[in-house]
Design a protein around this motif. Structure first.
Motif, PDB file in Angstrom:
ATOM      1  N   LYS A 113       5.972  17.845  21.607  1.00  0.00           N
ATOM      2  CA  LYS A 113       7.236  17.801  22.279  1.00  0.00           C
ATOM      3  C   LYS A 113       9.055  18.215  22.116  1.00  0.00           C
ATOM      4  CE  LYS A 113       9.840  14.580  25.677  1.00  0.00           C
ATOM      5  NZ  LYS A 113      10.001  13.432  26.527  1.00  0.00           N
ATOM      6  N   LEU A 114       8.941  19.882  22.719  1.00  0.00           N
ATOM      7  CA  LEU A 114      10.340  20.414  22.210  1.00  0.00           C
ATOM      8  C   LEU A 114      11.068  19.379  23.623  1.00  0.00           C
ATOM      9  CD1 LEU A 114       9.368  23.629  21.961  1.00  0.00           C
ATOM     10  CD2 LEU A 114       9.475  21.933  19.818  1.00  0.00           C
ATOM     11  N   TYR A 115      12.578  19.757  22.991  1.00  0.00           N
ATOM     12  CA  TYR A 115      13.448  19.832  23.386  1.00  0.00           C
ATOM     13  C   TYR A 115      13.848  19.976  25.194  1.00  0.00           C
ATOM     14  CZ  TYR A 115      18.852  18.547  24.946  1.00  0.00           C
ATOM     15  OH  TYR A 115      20.287  17.986  25.262  1.00  0.00           O
ATOM     16  N   ASP A 116      13.417  21.271  25.515  1.00  0.00           N
ATOM     17  CA  ASP A 116      13.294  21.197  26.907  1.00  0.00           C
ATOM     18  C   ASP A 116      11.806  20.975  27.465  1.00  0.00           C
ATOM     19  OD1 ASP A 116      11.978  23.698  29.131  1.00  0.00           O
ATOM     20  OD2 ASP A 116      13.838  24.466  28.565  1.00  0.00           O
ATOM     21  N   PRO A 117      11.415  20.140  28.584  1.00  0.00           N
ATOM     22  CA  PRO A 117       9.691  19.985  28.803  1.00  0.00           C
ATOM     23  C   PRO A 117       9.228  21.309  29.230  1.00  0.00           C
ATOM     24  CG  PRO A 117      11.712  18.462  29.973  1.00  0.00           C
ATOM     25  CD  PRO A 117      12.646  19.768  28.882  1.00  0.00           C
ATOM     26  N   TRP A 118       9.972  22.587  30.207  1.00  0.00           N
ATOM     27  CA  TRP A 118       8.861  23.415  30.161  1.00  0.00           C
ATOM     28  C   TRP A 118       8.117  24.220  28.967  1.00  0.00           C
ATOM     29  CZ3 TRP A 118       8.659  28.340  29.927  1.00  0.00           C
ATOM     30  CH2 TRP A 118       7.974  29.431  30.987  1.00  0.00           C
ATOM     31  N   VAL A 119       9.405  24.341  28.114  1.00  0.00           N
ATOM     32  CA  VAL A 119       8.756  25.157  27.200  1.00  0.00           C
ATOM     33  C   VAL A 119       7.967  23.932  25.866  1.00  0.00           C
ATOM     34  CG1 VAL A 119       9.730  25.775  24.541  1.00  0.00           C
ATOM     35  CG2 VAL A 119      10.957  26.109  27.359  1.00  0.00           C
ATOM     36  N   SER A 120       7.589  22.771  26.063  1.00  0.00           N
ATOM     37  CA  SER A 120       6.994  21.803  25.522  1.00  0.00           C
ATOM     38  C   SER A 120       5.340  22.116  26.229  1.00  0.00           C
ATOM     39  CB  SER A 120       6.970  20.576  25.844  1.00  0.00           C
ATOM     40  OG  SER A 120       8.776  20.581  24.964  1.00  0.00           O
ATOM     41  N   THR A 130       4.563  31.818  15.122  1.00  0.00           N
ATOM     42  CA  THR A 130       6.104  33.670  15.125  1.00  0.00           C
ATOM     43  C   THR A 130       7.260  33.383  14.953  1.00  0.00           C
ATOM     44  OG1 THR A 130       5.150  33.419  18.048  1.00  0.00           O
ATOM     45  CG2 THR A 130       3.524  34.748  16.051  1.00  0.00           C
ATOM     46  N   HIS A 131       8.002  32.151  15.529  1.00  0.00           N
ATOM     47  CA  HIS A 131       9.482  32.521  15.095  1.00  0.00           C
ATOM     48  C   HIS A 131      10.541  32.447  16.325  1.00  0.00           C
ATOM     49  CE1 HIS A 131       8.837  31.558  11.070  1.00  0.00           C
ATOM     50  NE2 HIS A 131       8.439  32.610  10.553  1.00  0.00           N
ATOM     51  N   ARG A 132       9.671  31.968  17.408  1.00  0.00           N
ATOM     52  CA  ARG A 132      10.491  32.676  18.890  1.00  0.00           C
ATOM     53  C   ARG A 132      10.050  31.582  19.467  1.00  0.00           C
ATOM     54  NH1 ARG A 132       4.793  35.816  21.280  1.00  0.00           N
ATOM     55  NH2 ARG A 132       3.904  34.271  22.051  1.00  0.00           N
ATOM     56  N   SER A 133      10.352  30.401  18.965  1.00  0.00           N
ATOM     57  CA  SER A 133      10.663  28.850  19.698  1.00  0.00           C
ATOM     58  C   SER A 133      12.074  28.795  20.523  1.00  0.00           C
ATOM     59  CB  SER A 133       9.993  27.526  19.677  1.00  0.00           C
ATOM     60  OG  SER A 133      11.293  27.645  18.404  1.00  0.00           O
ATOM     61  N   GLY A 134      13.169  29.673  20.355  1.00  0.00           N
ATOM     62  CA  GLY A 134      14.155  29.264  20.416  1.00  0.00           C
ATOM     63  C   GLY A 134      14.807  28.297  19.657  1.00  0.00           C
ATOM     64  N   LEU A 135      14.305  27.647  18.508  1.00  0.00           N
ATOM     65  CA  LEU A 135      14.847  26.675  17.885  1.00  0.00           C
ATOM     66  C   LEU A 135      15.621  27.571  16.445  1.00  0.00           C
ATOM     67  CD1 LEU A 135      12.360  24.169  16.494  1.00  0.00           C
ATOM     68  CD2 LEU A 135      14.121  23.694  18.654  1.00  0.00           C
ATOM     69  N   GLY A 136      17.061  26.834  16.686  1.00  0.00           N
ATOM     70  CA  GLY A 136      18.170  27.725  15.913  1.00  0.00           C
ATOM     71  C   GLY A 136      17.519  27.866  14.243  1.00  0.00           C
ATOM     72  N   GLY A 167      18.177  29.536  21.165  1.00  0.00           N
ATOM     73  CA  GLY A 167      18.241  30.515  21.662  1.00  0.00           C
ATOM     74  C   GLY A 167      16.968  30.790  23.168  1.00  0.00           C
ATOM     75  N   GLU A 168      16.674  31.739  22.746  1.00  0.00           N
ATOM     76  CA  GLU A 168      15.616  32.041  24.317  1.00  0.00           C
ATOM     77  C   GLU A 168      14.091  31.890  24.458  1.00  0.00           C
ATOM     78  OE1 GLU A 168      16.429  31.402  27.642  1.00  0.00           O
ATOM     79  OE2 GLU A 168      18.399  31.665  27.073  1.00  0.00           O
ATOM     80  N   ARG A 170       9.886  32.815  23.626  1.00  0.00           N
ATOM     81  CA  ARG A 170       9.492  33.809  23.130  1.00  0.00           C
ATOM     82  C   ARG A 170      10.175  34.889  23.473  1.00  0.00           C
ATOM     83  NH1 ARG A 170       4.480  32.148  26.953  1.00  0.00           N
ATOM     84  NH2 ARG A 170       3.617  30.670  25.793  1.00  0.00           N
ATOM     85  N   ALA A 171      11.793  35.362  22.950  1.00  0.00           N
ATOM     86  CA  ALA A 171      12.553  36.204  23.162  1.00  0.00           C
ATOM     87  C   ALA A 171      13.316  36.239  21.506  1.00  0.00           C
ATOM     88  CB  ALA A 171      13.465  35.903  24.514  1.00  0.00           C
ATOM     89  N   ASP A 172      13.702  35.888  20.943  1.00  0.00           N
ATOM     90  CA  ASP A 172      14.553  35.620  20.126  1.00  0.00           C
ATOM     91  C   ASP A 172      14.202  35.175  18.764  1.00  0.00           C
ATOM     92  OD1 ASP A 172      16.729  36.811  21.275  1.00  0.00           O
ATOM     93  OD2 ASP A 172      17.046  34.296  22.164  1.00  0.00           O
ATOM     94  N   TYR A 173      14.469  35.716  17.564  1.00  0.00           N
ATOM     95  CA  TYR A 173      13.558  35.159  16.646  1.00  0.00           C
ATOM     96  C   TYR A 173      14.512  35.058  15.159  1.00  0.00           C
ATOM     97  CZ  TYR A 173      12.454  35.673  12.036  1.00  0.00           C
ATOM     98  OH  TYR A 173      11.639  35.922  10.503  1.00  0.00           O
ATOM     99  N   ALA A 174      13.562  33.509  15.376  1.00  0.00           N
ATOM    100  CA  ALA A 174      15.103  32.481  14.463  1.00  0.00           C
ATOM    101  C   ALA A 174      13.831  32.679  13.568  1.00  0.00           C
ATOM    102  CB  ALA A 174      15.299  31.986  14.792  1.00  0.00           C
ATOM    103  N   TYR A 175      13.679  32.213  12.179  1.00  0.00           N
ATOM    104  CA  TYR A 175      12.713  31.366  11.116  1.00  0.00           C
ATOM    105  C   TYR A 175      12.822  30.050  11.600  1.00  0.00           C
ATOM    106  CZ  TYR A 175       9.525  31.785   6.584  1.00  0.00           C
ATOM    107  OH  TYR A 175       8.952  31.697   5.871  1.00  0.00           O
ATOM    108  N   ASP A 176      11.813  29.888  11.243  1.00  0.00           N
ATOM    109  CA  ASP A 176      11.669  28.527  11.104  1.00  0.00           C
ATOM    110  C   ASP A 176      10.142  27.826  10.497  1.00  0.00           C
ATOM    111  OD1 ASP A 176       9.032  27.256  12.663  1.00  0.00           O
ATOM    112  OD2 ASP A 176       9.433  28.450  13.960  1.00  0.00           O
ATOM    113  N   ASN A 177      10.371  25.902   9.937  1.00  0.00           N
ATOM    114  CA  ASN A 177       9.076  25.642   9.141  1.00  0.00           C
ATOM    115  C   ASN A 177       8.708  24.549   9.749  1.00  0.00           C
ATOM    116  OD1 ASN A 177       9.735  27.300   5.726  1.00  0.00           O
ATOM    117  ND2 ASN A 177      11.163  26.841   6.292  1.00  0.00           N
TER     118      ASN A 177
END
Length: 520
Positions: A113-120, A130-136, A167-168, A170-177
């Motif tokens: 579960k992510l912060y946004d239920p729809w995204v989840s 692919t680092h496009r989750s919207g997370l920082g 970020g958005e 599937r729109a913004d790239y932000a590297y995550d682990n």
């Protein structure tokens, strides 16, 4: 800048003799020069061309102060080059029909579960990689590093819901682990095997990678393991992390593999062969190979890359970065952990691959080594890559710090005995509890309950603002606390921000939001 001793420099040269396979395939003197300049104790460098290893060489030593040389079987942490292994493990399961790239994560892991239920609800397996989750950038990485971490993978999975997007989707790239940790949890969910066992049995054992480990390095191979190093307070030192080897590393699927140069070259060979092991065996299908190298998320292209590499695009695939370099496709990734850096670079159109492993946390050294070995194969035999990647020297006063606003403070004169309002217990939803308390001399100290390396002294730098200087100076991650007050003027919480923009993004202090506990 501190210099190596003459005996150490001689050792780097001597241990490199007779360790190479066709060592004329790259300029050894340039390697020595780079290692000396950046104070890299040990490195392993390999090249594979047309399915044949044409160079596999160790330089220097595994541990500073010891005479044990690096060779092609020395074991290094490869950090984020692990991500391609996790992607390949999932590709094997896709080939077997056990998962689907477009399958929703919640259909495999109900607690996701992510912060946004729809995204989840709409998040699929490709999104994990692919680092496009919207997370920082690096969101939640403080649950993983600095090691040792007391968090489990299940806690990481649960705590994702507290991380607010920046970020958005599937729109913004932000590297995550963290999402690679989730990807690793898909494996036990559908196979009953841990990520470590699956990767070792289905990938490493299949490819004959006998000096490569997803989990604990076997006792018989411990003598082959290189030691991490870094420049701490101006001096080259070993970096010690007291890690409980009886427990799986929480960061495993994102950056936990340890591997030798020879075994990494086996890995590169099967990648360049599009998953083919030999005439009768495949690790994964050609279809999955194509999928893993297919661009998914557009990445920003720096001015330096345009100038240095003649690049026109950059993107993230599944565990790999892809771009053009000097007119040919490059598939690559780097890896960075405390004291250990790696670089893998493939040119499939040339059937050519390179591996660089080092036991010092210098990104400039890693890049200079890779470019010095790689670029001559692309036609550039003239550029001095040591000069290109050497940072401009700047004087550093160890007793002076600058805040984000540019104000400078002399630490010796501002160590605070503190506003008593600051003392207390603070809780963050995902990183847990921090405590601010008096030390014996009356000055203030902060420490994390869950991350033992996060303990430091506090210095007043402004109204309701304190600088944290971590006791472990190898972290290179000092931070600023800003206290919050309620309508009555009482301290009600605090936020933390990196003290400098140069701090590694995995110290994501900015994602923390502490509330002061009234009755702990």
């Amino acid at each position: 800048m501190p210099k190596f001793s003459r005996s150490f420099l001689l050792l780097i040269t001597l241990v490199s003799i007779n360790l190479s396979i066709r060592a004329q395939e790259f300029n050894q003197q340039k390697v020595h020069d780079i290692m000396q300049h950046f104070q890299v104790p040990g490195a392993a460098i390999g090249i594979i061309k047309n399915g044949q290893v044409i160079a596999a060489q160790g330089f220097g030593v595994k541990t500073l102060g010891k005479d044990d040389p690096v060779d092609a079987d020395s074991i290094f942490k490869i950090a984020s080059n692990t991500k391609a292994f996790t992607s390949a493990a999932l590709a094997i399961l896709v080939d077997e029909g056990k998962i689907n790239w477009n399958g929703k994560v919640q259909s495999y892991l109900s607690d996701f579960k992510l912060y946004d239920p729809w995204v989840s609800q709409h998040f699929n397996l490709i999104d994990l990689l692919t680092h496009r989750s919207g997370l920082g950038l690096g969101a939640g990485d403080l649950m993983l590093w600095p090691e040792p971490s007391s968090f489990s993978r299940q806690e990481v999975l649960h705590n994702l819901r507290y991380l607010k997007p920046t970020g958005e989707f599937r729109a913004d790239y932000a590297y995550d682990n963290l999402l690679y940790i989730v990807a690793g949890e898909i494996i036990p969910a559908v196979t009953g095997q841990s990520w470590e066992n699956f990767v070792e049995q289905r990938i490493m054992h299949t490819l004959g990678m006998t000096n490569c480990f997803a989990g604990k390095v076997s006792q018989a191979k411990q003598q082959n393991v290189a030691t991490p190093h870094g420049i701490v307070n101006g001096q080259l030192q070993t970096i010690i992390r007291s890690i409980d080897s009886t427990k799986p590393s929480v960061s495993g699927p994102a950056g936990g593999i340890q591997c030798s140069l020879n075994d990494m070259l086996r890995w590169v060979k099967v990648q360049l062969s599009q998953g083919k092991i030999d005439d009768t065996q495949r690790l994964f299908s050609a279809q999955q190979h194509k999928m893993m190298w297919q661009a998914q998320t557009i990445m920003p292209l720096s001015t330096a890359s345009k100038r240095r590499d003649n690049s026109h695009f950059s993107a993230y695939a599944l565990g790999w970065r892809v771009n053009d370099m000097d007119g040919t496709l490059q598939v690559h990734h780097t890896g960075s952990l405390a004291g250990m850096y790696s670089f893998v670079s493939l040119f499939p159109e040339l059937d050519l691959g390179f591996v660089v492993l080092t036991n010092q946390q210098s990104s400039a050294a890693r890049s200079a080594l890779m470019y010095s070995v790689m670029k001559p194969y692309l036609g550039d035999t003239q550029t001095d890559w040591l000069a290109q990647f050497s940072p401009k020297p700047r004087p550093v006063d160890q007793q002076t710090v600058s805040t984000k606003g540019g104000s400078q403070f002399q630490l010796a004169s501002i160590k605070t005995k503190g506003n008593k309002d600051y003392i207390g217990v603070y809780d963050d939803p995902w990183l847990g509890r921090f405590i601010i308390e008096n030390q014996e001399d009356g000055a203030l100290q902060v420490h994390s309950i869950r991350v033992e390396k996060l303990i430091g002294s506090l210095f007043e730098v402004g109204k309701d603002s304190l600088l944290i200087r971590w006791h472990d100076r190898s972290l290179e991650a000092d931070a600023i606390i800003s206290f919050k007050r309620d309508s009555t003027g009482e301290v009600s919480g605090m936020s933390i921000a990196p003290e400098s923009s140069n701090i590694d993004f995995s110290y994501d202090f900015q994602d923390l939001d502490f509330t002061k506990v009234k009755n702990p």
